[in-house]
Design a protein around this motif. Structure first.
Motif: not given
Length: 673
Positions: A32-53
């Motif tokens: 996680f720490s090696s990812l870009s700030v934008a990538m980190q932000s995207a991941l923590v938001r889609v984590a609320a979903l059981p799956y995503f597209s």
């Protein structure tokens, strides 16, 4: 390995010394720490979903961040699994998702807001199952109810989308009952879902809750209440009155009723009600219209269901071939769309078993019922299905003179009737118990039983209790007492009651019922010494009714009837149509009939395998393997027309009308050994 549902061995566990916390730290430090700030932000938001597209992620995060996220998944080695070959839908590894959820909370993000956003995104695409699912995950029960209402509430039970029925069960746990006025169609959906699950008490509760709270000036909703009320009556096995039936017919003419699922369900219920009233052609016509509208609405589950009603309409008007084809269509569609062993498959199999039983193929019927009947006893079913199954089993045991076996089936049916709350099934059990006591010769015992269970002689004169158009299966009080009087030698009384019973009917009744009543008249005539009259009635049966395809009725009446059949064939001569009809009744169980041999059992016994040619045996074997006519032609290196010719010969020799039945009979005769 866990993400791919792989197995973890003991040696794997010994080599892995980490804990969940260790894994989280690893993900944080190394991934996680090696990812870009934008990538980190995207991941923590889609984590609320059981799956995503990618499209869904764009709604939850920015489109650019979503694009970066889904493109990096393929090359970044993140613990994220693609759920499809096209890499369009993704699922986070559970441990990674838990870590990201924790990170989202630390950042003060509103996880439930992301789920609500996803719910609205799915709703805009009319994916109601996922929309409601995400609203429930967000614990926004008001939104879940609103989405369910927008989706049409009860209509979604019939839409056939995977997961919708389960969503209604989930809604039942969270929607407060005072909200019934706000979400009436959703609460009607709860009623339908409960009824399909066999919980009629809860289904009735939900339905009455809505009925009390709706605005009676809303004519459209009132029509829907009437429709679902008729459906609840079907599940409770209550009769719908003629006025309610005419109102359902009228509702179809209203301009507001343009929604195809509502039209389809209305035609469905009308089909069932006309079937119950022995208006078989009308029932079949309404059933085909229901299939048309369900298909138009994309509600393929509802369309499949109708083949059970259409097939029964054909079965009772004497079209066994059409009925078998309808049931096989239901079984095939259900297995392909839902899976083998589902509710609809069990329904189809029970009805197919009834067709086998009526043809005297009791072993084949019993094998089918071994799994399909217990399934229906616990799941989605109604009176007619259970009656068909239990009577098929009773018929087999009666023909084999197995009184204990009949008693065991009746006890099983009695327990089911009590558990499911089916009073009509309880009454059927009582009548069939009396029938069994009469059949096995205890007339005084039958009379004592009749007094105890309100089946005394006066019940034979009760017009309502002997309305054959509403009693498609089993005995009625009048025919039970006809049997008693025949045994006691009161044959004129028996014949008078049969005539009175037929005259009292409002409309023609079913072919199986007609056949059995005429056979009782034959037995009464023989007992009265009126052999010529009895022979005349028997000839009428053989020449005007489909006696070969409903031949179990002859064997149910026992050795006396079978001896009469053989004698009548001898009297008519070997080349007569009467003799040929009698031969069809006995084949393939008694190859020496008519007029010879001693077999007096139902047509379960094997005839000689040489009745089929080698080519025909090969065709039967390939049919059993699931091959189509075209595939059989390629396999045998003959034309498709030649295969069709062989199939027709096989059907004729085995006295069947469908491939499924041909397989069952061939197995019983040992032709596939």
């Amino acid at each position: 390995m866990l993400l791919r549902d792989g197995a973890v061995t003991d040696s794997d566990l010994l080599e892995f010394s980490g804990t969940q916390l260790d894994m989280a730290r690893y993900l944080s430090e190394q991934v996680f720490s090696s990812l870009s700030v934008a990538m980190q932000s995207a991941l923590v938001r889609v984590a609320a979903l059981p799956y995503f597209s990618a499209e869904l992620a764009s709604a939850v995060v920015s489109p650019s961040a979503a694009a970066e996220l889904t493109s990096d998944i393929a090359v970044g080695g993140l613990p994220i699994e693609a759920l499809d070959d096209g890499h369009k839908q993704f699922k986070l590894h559970q441990v990674f998702q838990e870590y990201l959820m924790h990170e989202a909370l630390l950042r003060g993000l509103d996880i439930n807001q992301m789920r609500r956003t996803a719910a609205h995104w799915y709703a805009a695409r009319r994916d109601w199952a996922n929309a409601i699912r995400h609203a429930l995950h967000a614990e926004d029960f008001g939104l879940a109810g609103e989405l369910s209402e927008n989706a049409g509430g009860w209509r979604q039970v019939y839409a056939g989308a995977r997961g919708l029925l389960q969503q209604f069960h989930a809604l039942a746990a969270v929607l407060p009952e005072p909200e019934a006025a706000k979400f009436p169609r959703s609460f009607l959906g709860l009623a339908v879902a409960a009824a399909k699950g066999g919980n009629l008490t809860l289904a009735t509760h939900y339905f009455e809750l809505v009925s009390r709270k709706i605005d009676r000036t809303d004519n459209v909703l009132v029509n829907e209440i009437r429709l679902i009320g008729a459906l609840m009556a079907l599940y409770r096995d209550d009769r719908i009155e003629a006025l309610d039936l005419s109102l359902l017919e009228r509702d179809l003419t209203l301009l507001e009723l343009t929604e195809p699922v509502q039209r389809a369900l209305t035609y469905n219920l009308l089909c069932f009600q006309y079937l119950e009233r022995s208006e078989f052609e009308r029932a079949e016509r309404h059933g085909n219209l229901a299939i048309q509208y369900f298909t138009q609405a994309g509600a393929h589950f509802g369309a499949m269901h109708l083949y059970a009603h259409v097939g029964q309409a054909q079965f009772f008007r004497g079209d066994m071939e059409g009925a078998s084809a309808a049931y096989e269509r239901l079984a095939s569609d259900a297995q392909n769309a839902i899976g083998k062993g589902c509710d609809l498959d069990a329904i189809a199999q029970v009805l197919l078993a009834e067709t086998l039983s009526e043809r005297g193929l009791h072993d084949g019927a019993e094998r089918i019922l071994e799994w399909s009947l217990p399934h229906l006893e616990k799941n989605d079913c109604w009176f007619d299905l259970l009656a068909a199954a239990y009577l098929s089993r009773i018929r087999a045991r009666t023909v084999r003179n197995d009184f204990d076996g009949v008693d065991a089936v009746l006890e099983q049916a009695r327990r089911t009737a009590q558990r499911r709350g089916f009073p009509r099934l309880q009454r059927l059990v009582a009548r069939e118990q009396m029938r069994a006591i009469i059949h096995f010769g205890d007339i005084q015992g039958a009379k004592r039983f009749a007094d105890r269970f309100d089946l005394g002689p006066e019940s034979a004169f009760d017009v309502e209790r002997n309305r054959l158009s509403f009693r498609l299966r089993g005995e009625v009080p009048a025919t039970l007492w006809v049997r008693v009087w025949i045994q006691e030698g009161q044959t004129e009384r028996a014949l008078d009651m049969l005539q009175r019973l037929e005259v009292a009917q409002e409309r023609p009744f079913s072919v199986p019922r007609m056949l059995r009543m005429r056979l009782l008249a034959v037995l009464a005539g023989m007992k009265a010494g009126k052999a010529e009259r009895a022979a005349s009635v028997l000839d009428e049966i053989l020449l005007t009714l489909p006696s070969a395809t409903y031949r179990a009725a002859f064997f149910e009446e026992g050795p006396e009837m079978l001896a009469l059949l053989r004698r009548r064939a001898q009297e008519a001569g070997p080349d007569s149509l009467i003799a040929r009809r009698v031969g069809q009744i006995f084949a393939p169980a008694d190859a020496s009939a008519p007029g010879q041999g001693t077999s007096e059992t139902a047509p379960d016994s094997a005839s000689a395998p040489h009745t089929l040619t080698q080519q025909e045996l090969k065709v039967v074997s390939l049919i059993c393997g699931g091959f189509s006519n075209k595939e059989i032609a390629r396999h045998m290196d003959v034309s498709e027309n030649t295969v069709k010719f062989h199939v027709r010969n096989v059907f004729s020799k085995l006295n069947v009308h469908s491939r499924t039945s041909a397989i069952s009979v061939a197995r019983e005769l040992g032709l596939l050994a």
